[in-house]
Design a protein around this motif. Structure first.
Motif, short mmCIF file in Angstrom:
data_model
loop_
_atom_site.label_atom_id
_atom_site.label_comp_id
_atom_site.label_asym_id
_atom_site.label_seq_id
_atom_site.Cartn_x
_atom_site.Cartn_y
_atom_site.Cartn_z
N VAL A 140 0.85 -1.19 0.00
CA VAL A 140 0.00 0.00 0.00
C VAL A 140 0.88 1.25 0.00
O VAL A 140 1.81 1.37 0.80
N THR A 141 0.59 2.17 -0.92
CA THR A 141 1.30 3.45 -1.00
C THR A 141 0.27 4.57 -1.06
O THR A 141 -0.94 4.34 -1.12
N HIS A 142 0.76 5.82 -1.07
CA HIS A 142 -0.16 6.94 -1.20
C HIS A 142 -0.86 6.93 -2.57
O HIS A 142 -1.92 7.54 -2.74
N ALA A 143 -0.26 6.26 -3.53
CA ALA A 143 -0.85 6.19 -4.87
C ALA A 143 -1.82 5.02 -5.02
O ALA A 143 -2.41 4.84 -6.08
N GLY A 144 -1.99 4.23 -3.97
CA GLY A 144 -2.88 3.09 -4.03
C GLY A 144 -2.17 1.80 -3.68
O GLY A 144 -1.02 1.79 -3.23
N LYS A 145 -2.88 0.69 -3.90
CA LYS A 145 -2.32 -0.63 -3.61
C LYS A 145 -1.78 -1.25 -4.89
O LYS A 145 -2.45 -1.24 -5.92
N PHE A 146 -0.56 -1.81 -4.80
CA PHE A 146 0.09 -2.42 -5.96
C PHE A 146 0.71 -3.75 -5.55
O PHE A 146 1.12 -3.94 -4.40
N GLN A 147 0.80 -4.64 -6.53
CA GLN A 147 1.66 -5.80 -6.32
C GLN A 147 3.10 -5.32 -6.39
O GLN A 147 3.42 -4.38 -7.10
N ALA A 148 3.98 -5.99 -5.65
CA ALA A 148 5.38 -5.55 -5.59
C ALA A 148 6.00 -5.46 -6.98
O ALA A 148 6.72 -4.50 -7.28
N LYS A 149 5.71 -6.43 -7.84
CA LYS A 149 6.33 -6.42 -9.17
C LYS A 149 5.82 -5.24 -10.01
O LYS A 149 6.57 -4.66 -10.79
#
Length: 316
Positions: free
Chosen positions: A215-224
């Protein structure tokens, strides 16, 4: 041995414990009760088996004694607590905790007993300071089998990350000086372990799978996917030091990665970092989240053994 001698009520177990440690530290090609007994000059393994199975001594108290001894000699405020597991291949079904499971010893699923270990790694050396046997559900859900193997009643199932968290907490509660905790994917993929370390204000570098959500300020992402968003110019390539085959990190390897702010507290920013998306195998390569409440930048190993550095100013 004088430090732990008082943990044995009788002289014979104390003497055999000394022989046991001597045998374990020897260059014997195989180490079991037979070979350790022969190394000690005994005709049979009965004495060693008695020490490990029936003799009365406090294993947890000895663990604490050993941890204190290690810290006394390797004391380092920048030390790292490393959690990892190892397995022993077994042929039968009666050894406590044995079942068909993955073990790095064989690199595949085998009939094995697996334990989780905690190692104190400092500038002047490293040593194991704690251990916990992994007892699968196939055992904890079979009380009769547990009683037959001498497992105390009421033992509840615990995952490997839970065992690791308990050992780390035990070490830190005892005043063990350490700045970081490091571990492989099985530990990094567990959010509760990471949260417990953040609650203690303890930094970590824990691998996660490339599909692990971050989870980041830009949203949730898979690590890759998050790794792919960071431009190459944002990274600096550093040496990871000399390994068994020479200098590590001198050849072109996986793509670099990302860093993203994941939270904040009154005492400092909480950040995460993930690394090591392999261009030729993005679905299997591990990433390494990094958390610290005090560092302005972060370094960690990618899958090629290189250290990466990223500035706080970057955003995903």
């Amino acid at each position: 041995m004088s430090r732990i001698a008082g943990r044995f009520a009788r002289g014979d177990p104390r003497r055999r414990a000394r022989h046991l440690v001597s045998g374990l530290l020897s260059d014997l090609p195989r180490k079991n009760c037979w070979t350790l007994a022969e190394h000690a000059g005994d005709a049979t393994p009965d004495g060693m088996q008695h020490l490990l199975h029936r003799a009365k001594w406090d294993a947890d108290a000895i663990r604490d004694d050993i941890r204190a001894y290690v810290v006394e000699h390797l004391h380092d405020t920048d030390a790292v607590l490393v959690v990892d597991e190892t397995g022993d291949l077994k042929k039968g079904t009666e050894t406590v905790g044995v079942q068909r499971q993955y073990t790095g010893t064989a690199g595949r699923i085998e009939n094995a007993q697996v334990a989780v270990y905690l190692v104190y790694s400092a500038a002047h050396g490293h040593a194991a300071i704690d251990r916990a046997l992994y007892v699968p559900r196939s055992w904890t859900e079979d009380p009769e089998r547990c009683r037959g193997a001498g497992i105390p009643d009421g033992l509840a199932f615990a995952t490997k990350p839970q065992l690791a968290a308990r050992m780390v907490a035990r070490a830190l509660d005892a005043g063990t000086p350490a700045r970081w905790v490091a571990g492989a994917e099985v530990y990094g993929d567990n959010p509760h372990l990471r949260a417990s370390l953040e609650d203690r204000r303890t930094g970590y570098v824990l691998a996660v799978s490339s599909t692990h959500p971050l989870v980041t300020h830009a949203g949730k992402f898979q690590a890759k996917d998050l790794a792919a968003r960071i431009p190459k110019r944002a990274w600096q390539r550093l040496s990871a030091g000399t390994g068994a085959r020479g200098e590590r990190g001198t050849t072109t390897g996986p793509r670099s990665t990302f860093t993203a702010q994941s939270g904040a507290s009154a005492t400092g920013a909480c950040w995460s970092a993930a690394t090591a998306e392999q261009a030729n195998s993005p679905s299997t390569a591990a990433s390494h989240p990094v958390w610290s409440h005090c560092l302005p930048w972060f370094t960690w190993l990618d899958g090629d053994g290189r250290w990466r550095r990223h500035s706080r100013r970057a955003r995903a």
